[in-house]
Design a protein around this motif. Structure first.
Motif, PDB file in Angstrom:
ATOM      1  N   PRO A 137       3.526   2.213  -6.472  1.00  8.01           N
ATOM      2  CA  PRO A 137       4.411   1.095  -6.141  1.00  8.01           C
ATOM      3  C   PRO A 137       5.839   1.581  -5.932  1.00  8.01           C
ATOM      4  CG  PRO A 137       3.908   1.109  -8.479  1.00  8.01           C
ATOM      5  CD  PRO A 137       3.027   2.152  -7.855  1.00  8.01           C
ATOM      6  N   PHE A 138       6.558   0.929  -5.029  1.00  6.53           N
ATOM      7  CA  PHE A 138       7.968   1.276  -4.843  1.00  6.53           C
ATOM      8  C   PHE A 138       8.852   0.507  -5.812  1.00  6.53           C
ATOM      9  CE2 PHE A 138       7.518  -2.353  -1.953  1.00  6.53           C
ATOM     10  CZ  PHE A 138       8.665  -3.091  -2.209  1.00  6.53           C
ATOM     11  N   TRP A 139       8.253  -0.497  -6.482  1.00  4.16           N
ATOM     12  CA  TRP A 139       8.988  -1.261  -7.508  1.00  4.16           C
ATOM     13  C   TRP A 139       7.968  -1.843  -8.479  1.00  4.16           C
ATOM     14  CZ3 TRP A 139       8.704  -6.159  -9.403  1.00  4.16           C
ATOM     15  CH2 TRP A 139       9.763  -6.588 -10.223  1.00  4.16           C
ATOM     16  N   GLN A 140       8.333  -1.887  -9.765  1.00  5.06           N
ATOM     17  CA  GLN A 140       7.480  -2.536 -10.749  1.00  5.06           C
ATOM     18  C   GLN A 140       8.293  -2.927 -11.970  1.00  5.06           C
ATOM     19  OE1 GLN A 140       4.440   0.074 -12.402  1.00  5.06           O
ATOM     20  NE2 GLN A 140       5.715   1.873 -12.081  1.00  5.06           N
ATOM     21  N   ASP A 141       7.793  -3.897 -12.718  1.00  3.27           N
ATOM     22  CA  ASP A 141       8.360  -4.238 -14.019  1.00  3.27           C
ATOM     23  C   ASP A 141       7.189  -4.360 -14.994  1.00  3.27           C
ATOM     24  OD1 ASP A 141       7.176  -6.666 -13.482  1.00  3.27           O
ATOM     25  OD2 ASP A 141       9.036  -7.802 -13.322  1.00  3.27           O
ATOM     26  N   ASP A 142       7.367  -5.074 -16.082  1.00  4.13           N
ATOM     27  CA  ASP A 142       6.316  -5.157 -17.090  1.00  4.13           C
ATOM     28  C   ASP A 142       5.100  -5.970 -16.627  1.00  4.13           C
ATOM     29  OD1 ASP A 142       7.852  -3.654 -18.787  1.00  4.13           O
ATOM     30  OD2 ASP A 142       8.688  -5.387 -19.860  1.00  4.13           O
ATOM     31  N   HIS A 143       5.264  -6.730 -15.552  1.00  2.00           N
ATOM     32  CA  HIS A 143       4.193  -7.640 -15.140  1.00  2.00           C
ATOM     33  C   HIS A 143       3.705  -7.408 -13.705  1.00  2.00           C
ATOM     34  CE1 HIS A 143       4.920  -9.943 -18.800  1.00  2.00           C
ATOM     35  NE2 HIS A 143       6.213  -9.939 -18.506  1.00  2.00           N
ATOM     36  N   TRP A 144       4.603  -6.998 -12.800  1.00  2.00           N
ATOM     37  CA  TRP A 144       4.280  -6.992 -11.373  1.00  2.00           C
ATOM     38  C   TRP A 144       4.544  -5.629 -10.745  1.00  2.00           C
ATOM     39  CZ3 TRP A 144       1.974 -11.349  -9.713  1.00  2.00           C
ATOM     40  CH2 TRP A 144       2.188 -12.518 -10.462  1.00  2.00           C
ATOM     41  N   GLN A 145       3.885  -5.410  -9.581  1.00  2.00           N
ATOM     42  CA  GLN A 145       4.111  -4.227  -8.767  1.00  2.00           C
ATOM     43  C   GLN A 145       4.242  -4.646  -7.308  1.00  2.00           C
ATOM     44  OE1 GLN A 145       1.077  -1.257  -9.269  1.00  2.00           O
ATOM     45  NE2 GLN A 145       1.323  -1.133 -11.499  1.00  2.00           N
ATOM     46  N   LEU A 146       5.090  -3.928  -6.584  1.00  2.00           N
ATOM     47  CA  LEU A 146       5.236  -4.117  -5.142  1.00  2.00           C
ATOM     48  C   LEU A 146       4.871  -2.816  -4.432  1.00  2.00           C
ATOM     49  CD1 LEU A 146       8.627  -6.072  -4.898  1.00  2.00           C
ATOM     50  CD2 LEU A 146       6.306  -6.998  -5.060  1.00  2.00           C
ATOM     51  N   HIS A 147       4.036  -2.936  -3.409  1.00  2.00           N
ATOM     52  CA  HIS A 147       3.570  -1.773  -2.660  1.00  2.00           C
ATOM     53  C   HIS A 147       3.935  -1.938  -1.184  1.00  2.00           C
ATOM     54  CE1 HIS A 147       0.830  -0.383  -5.957  1.00  2.00           C
ATOM     55  NE2 HIS A 147       0.914  -1.663  -6.271  1.00  2.00           N
ATOM     56  N   ARG A 148       4.296  -0.838  -0.536  1.00  3.02           N
ATOM     57  CA  ARG A 148       4.560  -0.848   0.903  1.00  3.02           C
ATOM     58  C   ARG A 148       3.245  -0.832   1.673  1.00  3.02           C
ATOM     59  NH1 ARG A 148       9.794  -2.293   1.915  1.00  3.02           N
ATOM     60  NH2 ARG A 148      11.268  -1.026   0.735  1.00  3.02           N
ATOM     61  N   ARG A 149       3.279  -1.465   2.838  1.00  2.00           N
ATOM     62  CA  ARG A 149       2.160  -1.406   3.779  1.00  2.00           C
ATOM     63  C   ARG A 149       2.676  -0.823   5.094  1.00  2.00           C
ATOM     64  NH1 ARG A 149      -0.289  -4.803   5.922  1.00  2.00           N
ATOM     65  NH2 ARG A 149      -2.369  -3.907   5.738  1.00  2.00           N
ATOM     66  N   PRO A 150       2.706   0.493   5.208  1.00  3.64           N
ATOM     67  CA  PRO A 150       3.290   1.126   6.395  1.00  3.64           C
ATOM     68  C   PRO A 150       2.537   0.840   7.681  1.00  3.64           C
ATOM     69  CG  PRO A 150       2.222   2.756   4.979  1.00  3.64           C
ATOM     70  CD  PRO A 150       2.254   1.484   4.200  1.00  3.64           C
ATOM     71  N   SER A 151       1.296   0.362   7.599  1.00  5.16           N
ATOM     72  CA  SER A 151       0.526   0.077   8.813  1.00  5.16           C
ATOM     73  C   SER A 151       0.907  -1.256   9.457  1.00  5.16           C
ATOM     74  CB  SER A 151      -0.974   0.062   8.485  1.00  5.16           C
ATOM     75  OG  SER A 151      -1.263  -0.896   7.473  1.00  5.16           O
ATOM     76  N   ALA A 152       1.727  -2.067   8.777  1.00  2.00           N
ATOM     77  CA  ALA A 152       2.085  -3.385   9.306  1.00  2.00           C
ATOM     78  C   ALA A 152       2.865  -3.263  10.606  1.00  2.00           C
ATOM     79  CB  ALA A 152       2.903  -4.152   8.275  1.00  2.00           C
ATOM     80  N   LEU A 153       2.525  -4.108  11.567  1.00  2.00           N
ATOM     81  CA  LEU A 153       3.275  -4.161  12.822  1.00  2.00           C
ATOM     82  C   LEU A 153       4.621  -4.844  12.576  1.00  2.00           C
ATOM     83  CD1 LEU A 153       0.482  -5.349  15.297  1.00  2.00           C
ATOM     84  CD2 LEU A 153       1.381  -3.034  15.032  1.00  2.00           C
ATOM     85  N   PRO A 154       5.607  -4.568  13.432  1.00  2.00           N
ATOM     86  CA  PRO A 154       6.857  -5.330  13.341  1.00  2.00           C
ATOM     87  C   PRO A 154       6.596  -6.806  13.622  1.00  2.00           C
ATOM     88  CG  PRO A 154       7.081  -3.391  14.778  1.00  2.00           C
ATOM     89  CD  PRO A 154       5.631  -3.556  14.511  1.00  2.00           C
ATOM     90  N   ARG A 155       7.460  -7.665  13.139  1.00  2.00           N
ATOM     91  CA  ARG A 155       7.322  -9.089  13.436  1.00  2.00           C
ATOM     92  C   ARG A 155       7.504  -9.364  14.917  1.00  2.00           C
ATOM     93  NH1 ARG A 155       8.032 -13.050   9.709  1.00  2.00           N
ATOM     94  NH2 ARG A 155       7.507 -14.386  11.484  1.00  2.00           N
TER      95      ARG A 155
END
Length: 273
Positions: A137-155
């Motif tokens: 994860p690129f960010w986490q705390d005691d409860h949650w994690q955030l992960h990058r999805r590099p395969s995502a297309l631009p909006r």
């Protein structure tokens, strides 16, 4: 009588509009972090999830549709993601992608591809769920994690490989074919004029303003190109190139696209029902 009054006042104070906002919408570190990193890009969650009826108040965008009325075409797309059939999984109201952590390989592949085409760049998981996600994860705390999805297309992006497929089932089959690169190949329902088909554009497209009823995009392209925006196609959404109204095409089954000439241009999508 006094007890009933006290309890009634207590509950009213908790839930009526004069209650503090944080009583119902708490300030969580994971939400604050999402607001910083996601922006106009979308997030998705698996396992314990944040639903968009809650997240809408924080102006965070997901792929989910909470409403007693929905756009059937988009619901068909999500039905295909969930079941492999555009009609078998249709719902009467909320349109939700299956968020279970453990799904079949086929559903997992369709879900990942759907997240890619929707510009879903962040995946949210909860520590207690014990999910295995590729990459740290690129960010986490005691409860949650955030992960990058590099395969995502631009909006929003430019393309010139445009395939006209009116049949909806054949179109979906092609869109979810892993051999087809959706970054370069776009599917529409009718022929498009004003695009140099097959000539890869050199340039870029960037959203400079994103509001509920207006999207402003700056485009620079070396050839006449097709601009794709992964927002739902719906009558009443008009498009303007340098102030001149232009046609909006239903793109990739449920989204929007417009032809853009060579050079630098300002493109505006505006909701004018």
């Amino acid at each position: 009588g006094g007890v009933v009054f006290v309890l009634g006042f207590y509950n009213a104070y908790k839930f009526l509009p004069f209650s503090p906002r944080e009583t119902i919408f708490p300030v969580l570190s994971v939400i604050s972090q999402l607001q910083q990193v996601a922006g106009i890009e979308r997030y998705a969650s698996v396992g314990t999830t944040f639903r968009s009826n809650i997240m809408a108040i924080y102006k965070l965008q997901s792929t989910e549709y909470f409403d007693p009325l929905n756009v059937k075409r988009y619901a068909e797309l999500v039905s295909y993601v969930n079941t492999g059939d555009r009609l078998r999984g249709l719902t009467r109201s909320d349109v939700l992608v299956v968020s279970d952590a453990s799904v079949s390989a086929e559903l997992a592949a369709r879900r990942e591809r759907f997240w890619d085409m929707m510009g879903t760049s962040v995946l949210v998981t909860k520590n207690d769920d014990g999910l295995l996600v590729v990459g740290d994860p690129f960010w986490q705390d005691d409860h949650w994690q955030l992960h990058r999805r590099p395969s995502a297309l631009p909006r929003v992006y430019l393309t010139n490989d445009i395939r006209v497929i009116p049949d909806p089932d054949r179109k979906l089959s092609n869109m979810f074919d892993a051999e087809i690169d959706l970054r370069n190949t776009t599917f529409v329902e009718e022929s498009i004029s004003g695009v140099d088909i097959g000539q890869a554009p050199i340039g870029n497209a960037k959203i400079i303003s994103y509001e509920p009823n207006s999207v402003k995009i700056q485009v620079e392209t070396s050839v006449s190109s097709f601009l794709v925006l992964s927002d739902t196609y719906y009558p009443g959404w008009n498009a303007y190139v340098d102030g001149e109204k232009t046609g909006v095409y239903r793109t990739n089954y449920a989204f929007r696209g417009v032809a853009v000439p060579t050079g630098n241009h300002n493109v505006v999508f505006r909701n004018e029902p």
